[in-house]
Motif scaffolding. Structure first.
Motif, PDB file in Angstrom:
ATOM      1  N   GLU A   4      53.930  48.086  45.586  1.00  0.00           N
ATOM      2  CA  GLU A   4      53.194  49.335  45.850  1.00  0.00           C
ATOM      3  C   GLU A   4      53.840  50.465  45.051  1.00  0.00           C
ATOM      4  OE1 GLU A   4      51.771  48.421  50.439  1.00  0.00           O
ATOM      5  OE2 GLU A   4      53.110  50.111  50.050  1.00  0.00           O
ATOM      6  N   ILE A   5      52.984  51.338  44.527  1.00  0.00           N
ATOM      7  CA  ILE A   5      53.465  52.455  43.710  1.00  0.00           C
ATOM      8  C   ILE A   5      53.011  53.757  44.351  1.00  0.00           C
ATOM      9  CG2 ILE A   5      53.191  53.568  41.439  1.00  0.00           C
ATOM     10  CD1 ILE A   5      53.242  50.846  40.201  1.00  0.00           C
ATOM     11  N   GLN A   6      53.903  54.732  44.378  1.00  0.00           N
ATOM     12  CA  GLN A   6      53.558  56.014  45.002  1.00  0.00           C
ATOM     13  C   GLN A   6      52.951  56.945  43.956  1.00  0.00           C
ATOM     14  OE1 GLN A   6      56.792  58.311  46.732  1.00  0.00           O
ATOM     15  NE2 GLN A   6      55.536  58.649  48.546  1.00  0.00           N
ATOM     16  N   THR A   7      51.782  57.495  44.286  1.00  0.00           N
ATOM     17  CA  THR A   7      51.145  58.426  43.353  1.00  0.00           C
ATOM     18  C   THR A   7      51.863  59.776  43.442  1.00  0.00           C
ATOM     19  OG1 THR A   7      49.617  59.274  44.996  1.00  0.00           O
ATOM     20  CG2 THR A   7      48.887  57.336  43.753  1.00  0.00           C
ATOM     21  N   LYS A   8      51.512  60.673  42.501  1.00  0.00           N
ATOM     22  CA  LYS A   8      52.159  61.997  42.509  1.00  0.00           C
ATOM     23  C   LYS A   8      51.813  62.766  43.783  1.00  0.00           C
ATOM     24  CE  LYS A   8      52.751  62.739  37.595  1.00  0.00           C
ATOM     25  NZ  LYS A   8      52.248  63.407  36.394  1.00  0.00           N
ATOM     26  N   THR A   9      50.697  62.379  44.473  1.00  0.00           N
ATOM     27  CA  THR A   9      50.339  63.090  45.701  1.00  0.00           C
ATOM     28  C   THR A   9      50.922  62.395  46.935  1.00  0.00           C
ATOM     29  OG1 THR A   9      48.259  61.880  45.795  1.00  0.00           O
ATOM     30  CG2 THR A   9      48.193  64.072  44.792  1.00  0.00           C
ATOM     31  N   GLY A  10      51.729  61.358  46.731  1.00  0.00           N
ATOM     32  CA  GLY A  10      52.441  60.763  47.856  1.00  0.00           C
ATOM     33  C   GLY A  10      51.793  59.529  48.465  1.00  0.00           C
ATOM     34  N   GLN A  11      50.614  59.126  47.946  1.00  0.00           N
ATOM     35  CA  GLN A  11      49.961  57.931  48.503  1.00  0.00           C
ATOM     36  C   GLN A  11      50.562  56.668  47.912  1.00  0.00           C
ATOM     37  OE1 GLN A  11      46.076  59.196  47.255  1.00  0.00           O
ATOM     38  NE2 GLN A  11      45.257  58.501  49.220  1.00  0.00           N
ATOM     39  N   TRP A  12      50.620  55.617  48.732  1.00  0.00           N
ATOM     40  CA  TRP A  12      51.086  54.317  48.236  1.00  0.00           C
ATOM     41  C   TRP A  12      49.873  53.494  47.828  1.00  0.00           C
ATOM     42  CZ3 TRP A  12      55.923  53.350  46.978  1.00  0.00           C
ATOM     43  CH2 TRP A  12      56.942  54.117  47.581  1.00  0.00           C
ATOM     44  N   ILE A  13      49.862  53.024  46.605  1.00  0.00           N
ATOM     45  CA  ILE A  13      48.737  52.216  46.140  1.00  0.00           C
ATOM     46  C   ILE A  13      49.262  50.877  45.600  1.00  0.00           C
ATOM     47  CG2 ILE A  13      47.188  54.147  45.571  1.00  0.00           C
ATOM     48  CD1 ILE A  13      48.079  53.703  42.611  1.00  0.00           C
ATOM     49  N   ALA A  14      48.382  49.860  45.690  1.00  0.00           N
ATOM     50  CA  ALA A  14      48.743  48.535  45.166  1.00  0.00           C
ATOM     51  C   ALA A  14      48.122  48.411  43.779  1.00  0.00           C
ATOM     52  CB  ALA A  14      48.216  47.461  46.097  1.00  0.00           C
ATOM     53  N   PRO A  15      48.931  48.447  42.708  1.00  0.00           N
ATOM     54  CA  PRO A  15      48.345  48.445  41.365  1.00  0.00           C
ATOM     55  C   PRO A  15      47.694  47.108  41.046  1.00  0.00           C
ATOM     56  CG  PRO A  15      50.715  48.180  41.222  1.00  0.00           C
ATOM     57  CD  PRO A  15      50.400  48.443  42.664  1.00  0.00           C
ATOM     58  N   ASN A  16      48.111  46.080  41.771  1.00  0.00           N
ATOM     59  CA  ASN A  16      47.636  44.730  41.467  1.00  0.00           C
ATOM     60  C   ASN A  16      46.897  44.184  42.667  1.00  0.00           C
ATOM     61  OD1 ASN A  16      48.043  43.638  39.025  1.00  0.00           O
ATOM     62  ND2 ASN A  16      50.119  42.927  39.422  1.00  0.00           N
ATOM     63  N   SER A  17      45.923  44.927  43.198  1.00  0.00           N
ATOM     64  CA  SER A  17      45.347  44.481  44.458  1.00  0.00           C
ATOM     65  C   SER A  17      44.677  43.115  44.294  1.00  0.00           C
ATOM     66  CB  SER A  17      44.383  45.510  45.012  1.00  0.00           C
ATOM     67  OG  SER A  17      43.433  45.797  44.036  1.00  0.00           O
ATOM     68  N   ARG A  18      44.251  42.798  43.062  1.00  0.00           N
ATOM     69  CA  ARG A  18      43.771  41.430  42.814  1.00  0.00           C
ATOM     70  C   ARG A  18      44.562  40.861  41.649  1.00  0.00           C
ATOM     71  NH1 ARG A  18      37.734  41.035  41.882  1.00  0.00           N
ATOM     72  NH2 ARG A  18      37.948  43.165  41.190  1.00  0.00           N
ATOM     73  N   PRO A  19      45.763  40.346  41.919  1.00  0.00           N
ATOM     74  CA  PRO A  19      46.615  39.934  40.806  1.00  0.00           C
ATOM     75  C   PRO A  19      45.957  38.853  39.966  1.00  0.00           C
ATOM     76  CG  PRO A  19      47.712  39.548  42.925  1.00  0.00           C
ATOM     77  CD  PRO A  19      46.342  40.043  43.226  1.00  0.00           C
ATOM     78  N   SER A  20      46.066  38.984  38.690  1.00  0.00           N
ATOM     79  CA  SER A  20      45.506  37.964  37.815  1.00  0.00           C
ATOM     80  C   SER A  20      46.647  37.445  36.960  1.00  0.00           C
ATOM     81  CB  SER A  20      44.407  38.588  36.958  1.00  0.00           C
ATOM     82  OG  SER A  20      44.810  38.630  35.614  1.00  0.00           O
ATOM     83  N   PRO A  21      46.552  36.189  36.521  1.00  0.00           N
ATOM     84  CA  PRO A  21      47.644  35.652  35.695  1.00  0.00           C
ATOM     85  C   PRO A  21      47.778  36.378  34.371  1.00  0.00           C
ATOM     86  CG  PRO A  21      45.882  34.007  36.023  1.00  0.00           C
ATOM     87  CD  PRO A  21      45.494  35.221  36.808  1.00  0.00           C
ATOM     88  N   ASN A  22      46.803  37.242  34.055  1.00  0.00           N
ATOM     89  CA  ASN A  22      46.865  37.946  32.768  1.00  0.00           C
ATOM     90  C   ASN A  22      47.285  39.402  32.911  1.00  0.00           C
ATOM     91  OD1 ASN A  22      45.753  35.638  31.581  1.00  0.00           O
ATOM     92  ND2 ASN A  22      43.717  36.302  32.230  1.00  0.00           N
TER      93      ASN A  22
END
Ligand SMILES: O=C(O)CCC(=O)C(=O)O
Ligand SMILES: [Fe+2]
Length: 166
Positions: free
Chosen positions: A54-72
């Motif tokens: 999870e990565i925190q945005t500049k506004t403080g929210q936690w987001i999952a950059p890879n919510s659908r991980p792909s092998p690529n």
């Protein structure tokens, strides 16, 4: 380019995060890696199909950059050294790993790291007295790491600003 090649080492690290067994109770979400910023130049992360980063945005929210991980797919993250070199133009995000499922997670990280003795110095082109005054004095990466380790790294994070703020 020559300066980059002469100034940088690379480390590859494979990390395994065990899942949190459901027997730990209803709320079995588990912190796999506490929130931190990377101190190096650039990090490239690859993970198996088990989510968790999870990565925190500049506004403080936690987001999952890879919510659908792909092998690529890879995640590329800026570290504090590149933040300093670009005089704050590139942002080093806080990130963490949360283990919520019932499978182990593996990640591979490629970290570019300034060589011992190399001084990270913001180029003059990145500084402009009015809009982008100098943020950090020149510093050596391992000097900053030692400073962090003495302070307890994650328990009491010490900012780069406290170490070498201009
Ligand atoms: O395993 C991950 O996805 C993150 C690893 C990480 O943030 C680190 O090693 O600094
Ligand atoms: Fe990290």
């Amino acid at each position: 380019m020559d300066e980059h090649m002469n100034s940088t080492n690379y480390i590859i690290r494979v990390q395994k995060y065990d899942y949190a067994p459901k027997s730990h109770g209803e709320n079995h979400d588990q912190l796999g890696l506490p929130s931190h910023t990377d101190k190096n130049m650039v990090t490239i992360l690859y993970q198996n199909e088990v989510n968790g980063l999870e990565i925190q945005t500049k506004t403080g929210q936690w987001i999952a950059p890879n919510s659908r991980p792909s092998p690529n797919s890879f995640v590329v993250m800026i570290g504090e050294s590149l933040h300093a070199w670009t005089n704050g133009r590139l942002h080093p995000p806080h990130h963490r790993v949360i283990m919520a499922g019932d499978e182990a997670r593996y990640s591979i990280g490629l970290f570019s790291i300034p060589k011992p003795g190399y001084i990270i110095k913001t180029p003059e082109e990145m500084v402009d007295e009015e809009k982008h005054p100098l943020l950090f004095k020149p510093y050596e990466y391992f000097g900053f790491l030692d400073f962090q380790i003495k302070a307890g790294v994650i328990a009491t994070p010490v900012s780069l600003k406290a170490y070498c703020g201009a």
